[in-house]
Design a protein around this motif. Structure first.
Motif, PDB file in Angstrom:
ATOM      1  N   UNK A 181       0.866  -1.183   0.000  1.00 20.23           N
ATOM      2  CA  UNK A 181       0.000   0.000   0.000  1.00 20.23           C
ATOM      3  C   UNK A 181       0.899   1.228   0.000  1.00 20.23           C
ATOM      4  N   UNK A 182       0.509   2.236  -0.766  1.00 22.94           N
ATOM      5  CA  UNK A 182       1.191   3.525  -0.702  1.00 22.94           C
ATOM      6  C   UNK A 182       0.173   4.652  -0.813  1.00 22.94           C
ATOM      7  N   UNK A 183       0.518   5.754  -0.190  1.00 20.22           N
ATOM      8  CA  UNK A 183      -0.271   6.979  -0.333  1.00 20.22           C
ATOM      9  C   UNK A 183       0.677   8.166  -0.240  1.00 20.22           C
ATOM     10  N   UNK A 184       0.734   8.940  -1.296  1.00 20.59           N
ATOM     11  CA  UNK A 184       1.401  10.231  -1.259  1.00 20.59           C
ATOM     12  C   UNK A 184       0.275  11.245  -1.064  1.00 20.59           C
ATOM     13  N   UNK A 185       0.196  11.822   0.125  1.00 18.09           N
ATOM     14  CA  UNK A 185      -0.913  12.718   0.451  1.00 18.09           C
ATOM     15  C   UNK A 185      -0.826  13.940  -0.476  1.00 18.09           C
ATOM     16  N   UNK A 186      -1.886  14.209  -1.239  1.00 20.95           N
ATOM     17  CA  UNK A 186      -1.829  15.262  -2.267  1.00 20.95           C
ATOM     18  C   UNK A 186      -1.571  16.665  -1.714  1.00 20.95           C
ATOM     19  N   UNK A 187      -2.086  16.950  -0.528  1.00 26.86           N
ATOM     20  CA  UNK A 187      -1.885  18.255   0.114  1.00 26.86           C
ATOM     21  C   UNK A 187      -1.172  17.986   1.430  1.00 26.86           C
ATOM     22  N   UNK A 188       0.053  18.475   1.560  1.00 22.25           N
ATOM     23  CA  UNK A 188       0.903  18.159   2.711  1.00 22.25           C
ATOM     24  C   UNK A 188       0.231  18.497   4.042  1.00 22.25           C
TER      25      UNK A 188
END
Length: 163
Positions: free
Chosen positions: A145-152
């Motif tokens: 699983x990965x998630x790069x949060x779009x808004x820091x």
């Protein structure tokens, strides 16, 4: 390179998160006792990397608190909270908050985790820090699983269904 936002403005990372299904990159981070922490130390366990810029922000602090509670309800799972904060600050925060279920780890010494995981912020006001993201790794070291949060400034998804 990936683009995320910081308070609405575009900022770049140095790369991409490891792909789901790939082997997670080994890392060397620094723990609260100034000891080295490696991904391989947790072989046979499921690992969640809670990655963020700094504990000195409300969102980062909230993510550590929430993952501390989340992991307390899991078996064979560790949560490693990764930032460039010094280990002393990480320990002070967790001690003051009574957070005992997460492991804090700093990328301050080697500065390789952020580049190897593609989360080093390369421009903007937080340049040199780490973009908010989550990487979950199974017992065999595979990224699941990965998630790069779009808004820091936003919190990550805590509902990691792989666990």
């Amino acid at each position: 390179m990936a683009t995320v936002k910081f308070k609405g403005g575009d900022v770049q990372t140095n790369g991409q998160l490891p792909a789901v299904g790939s082997q997670a990159p080994e890392f060397t981070l620094v723990g609260s006792g100034l000891q080295e922490i490696h991904l391989s130390d947790y072989k046979g366990k499921r690992v969640v990397l809670n990655i963020f810029p700094s504990l000195d922000t409300g969102t980062c602090a909230a993510s550590v608190r929430k993952f501390n509670k989340w992991v307390s309800e899991k078996e064979n799972v560790v949560v490693i909270c990764v930032s460039k904060d010094l280990p002393f600050a990480q320990s002070r925060f967790c001690g003051a908050e009574g957070l005992e279920n997460v492991i804090t780890a700093s990328d301050f010494r080697y500065n390789t985790f952020a580049t190897d995981y593609g989360v080093l912020l390369t421009d903007g006001p937080l340049k040199g820090l780490i973009s908010r993201s989550v990487v979950a790794i199974d017992e065999n070291g595979k990224v699941i699983y990965t998630e790069l949060v779009p808004e820091i400034v936003d919190e990550p998804n805590y509902d990691i269904t792989a666990f």
